[in-house]
Design an enzyme around this catalytic site. Structure first.
Site, PDB file in Angstrom:
ATOM      1  N   CYS A   7      30.995  22.926 -19.684  1.00  0.00           N
ATOM      2  CA  CYS A   7      32.400  23.217 -19.353  1.00  0.00           C
ATOM      3  C   CYS A   7      33.317  22.385 -20.260  1.00  0.00           C
ATOM      4  CB  CYS A   7      32.690  22.925 -17.883  1.00  0.00           C
ATOM      5  SG  CYS A   7      32.106  24.212 -16.750  1.00  0.00           S
ATOM      6  N   HIS A  46      31.640  28.666 -15.121  1.00  0.00           N
ATOM      7  CA  HIS A  46      30.521  27.804 -14.751  1.00  0.00           C
ATOM      8  C   HIS A  46      29.576  28.548 -13.804  1.00  0.00           C
ATOM      9  CE1 HIS A  46      28.353  24.026 -14.102  1.00  0.00           C
ATOM     10  NE2 HIS A  46      28.167  24.515 -12.882  1.00  0.00           N
ATOM     11  N   HIS A  98      24.478  24.427 -16.597  1.00  0.00           N
ATOM     12  CA  HIS A  98      25.451  25.505 -16.865  1.00  0.00           C
ATOM     13  C   HIS A  98      24.631  26.512 -17.649  1.00  0.00           C
ATOM     14  CE1 HIS A  98      29.791  26.679 -18.240  1.00  0.00           C
ATOM     15  NE2 HIS A  98      28.961  27.610 -18.691  1.00  0.00           N
ATOM     16  N   HIS A 100      22.676  28.874 -19.935  1.00  0.00           N
ATOM     17  CA  HIS A 100      22.785  29.037 -21.389  1.00  0.00           C
ATOM     18  C   HIS A 100      21.545  29.731 -21.902  1.00  0.00           C
ATOM     19  CE1 HIS A 100      21.102  25.091 -20.356  1.00  0.00           C
ATOM     20  NE2 HIS A 100      20.316  25.205 -21.413  1.00  0.00           N
TER      21      HIS A 100
HETATM   22  P1  5GP Z   1      18.060  23.153 -21.820  1.00  0.00           P
HETATM   23  O1  5GP Z   1      17.053  22.068 -22.052  1.00  0.00           O
HETATM   24  O2  5GP Z   1      18.928  22.862 -20.614  1.00  0.00           O
HETATM   25  O3  5GP Z   1      17.492  24.533 -21.788  1.00  0.00           O
HETATM   26  O4  5GP Z   1      19.011  23.154 -23.089  1.00  0.00           O
HETATM   27  C1  5GP Z   1      20.066  22.283 -23.253  1.00  0.00           C
HETATM   28  C2  5GP Z   1      20.353  22.240 -24.719  1.00  0.00           C
HETATM   29  O5  5GP Z   1      21.626  21.667 -24.915  1.00  0.00           O
HETATM   30  C3  5GP Z   1      19.356  21.378 -25.527  1.00  0.00           C
HETATM   31  O6  5GP Z   1      18.721  22.182 -26.505  1.00  0.00           O
HETATM   32  C4  5GP Z   1      20.242  20.289 -26.140  1.00  0.00           C
HETATM   33  O7  5GP Z   1      19.857  19.957 -27.456  1.00  0.00           O
HETATM   34  C5  5GP Z   1      21.619  20.912 -26.083  1.00  0.00           C
HETATM   35  N1  5GP Z   1      22.706  19.952 -25.967  1.00  0.00           N
HETATM   36  C6  5GP Z   1      22.758  18.884 -25.127  1.00  0.00           C
HETATM   37  N2  5GP Z   1      23.924  18.238 -25.268  1.00  0.00           N
HETATM   38  C7  5GP Z   1      24.630  18.901 -26.220  1.00  0.00           C
HETATM   39  C8  5GP Z   1      25.918  18.703 -26.804  1.00  0.00           C
HETATM   40  O8  5GP Z   1      26.674  17.780 -26.478  1.00  0.00           O
HETATM   41  N3  5GP Z   1      26.314  19.580 -27.764  1.00  0.00           N
HETATM   42  C9  5GP Z   1      25.508  20.632 -28.165  1.00  0.00           C
HETATM   43  N4  5GP Z   1      25.990  21.424 -29.118  1.00  0.00           N
HETATM   44  N5  5GP Z   1      24.292  20.854 -27.619  1.00  0.00           N
HETATM   45  C10 5GP Z   1      23.858  19.997 -26.667  1.00  0.00           C
HETATM   46 ZN    ZN Z   2      29.820  24.193 -16.555  1.00  0.00          ZN
END
Ligand code: 5GP
Ligand code: ZN
Length: 114
Positions: A7, A46, A98, A100
Site C-alpha cells: 500500500c 488492499h 497484500h 501480488h
Molecule cells: P512473496 O514472498 O510475498 O510472494 O513476495 C514478496 C516479494 O516482494 C519478494 O519477492 C520481495 O523481494 C519483494 N519485496 C519486498 N519488499 C519490497 C520492496 O520494498 N520493494 C519491492 N520492489 N519489492 C519488495
Molecule cells: Zn496493502
C-alpha cells in the site's frame, strides 16, 4: 492499511520502479529479482491474499492477468515463456500480506518449486 508495504508503494511513500500503472493496478520491479525479469503486479486496493478473492473483487485479478500478458510481450519474454506465481499464506511462502503476482522470465525456470 497503514502498515502495509505494498500500500505504501501504491501511495508512493516507498519508491519503486514502476512498469505499468492504471486506476486499479500497479506493476513494479521486485527489489530482489529471482530472474532477469521479475515483476510484481498488484491491485491498488488492499486485498490480503488469494483467500480473500471472491466475486466482489475478482474482476481486478482478471485485469492483472491481461496486464501481465501485455508486460510479457513488452519485455520480450512471451516467446520463450515465463511463469506467474502467487504465494498464499505461510505454507505458500507469502511474505507480504497484500496480494501480488510474480511475473518471472528471461531464464529457464525449474520445476517443481521448493
Ligand atoms: P512473496 O514472498 O510475498 O510472494 O513476495 C514478496 C516479494 O516482494 C519478494 O519477492 C520481495 O523481494 C519483494 N519485496 C519486498 N519488499 C519490497 C520492496 O520494498 N520493494 C519491492 N520492489 N519489492 C519488495
Ligand atoms: Zn496493502
Amino acid at each position: 492499511m497503514g502498515d502495509c508495504l505494498f500500500c505504501k508503494i501504491v501511495d508512493g511513500e516507498i519508491p519503486s520502479e514502476i512498469l505499468y500503472e492504471d486506476e486499479r493496478v500497479l506493476a513494479f520491479k521486485d527489489v530482489n529479482p529471482q530472474a532477469p525479469v521479475h515483476i510484481l503486479v498488484i491491485p491498488k486496493e488492499h486485498i490480503e491474499s488469494m483467500n480473500d478473492i471472491d466475486e466482489s473483487n475478482s474482476h481486478v485479478i482478471g485485469d492483472i492477468f491481461a496486464i501481465m500478458r501485455g508486460l510479457a510481450e513488452e519485455l520480450g519474454i512471451e516467446k520463450d515463456g515465463y511463469r506467474v506465481v502467487n504465494n498464499c499464506g505461510r505454507f505458500g511462502g507469502q511474505s507480504v500480506s497484500h496480494i501480488h503476482f510474480h511475473l518471472l522470465g528471461g531464464r529457464q525456470l525449474s520445476w517443481p518449486p521448493g
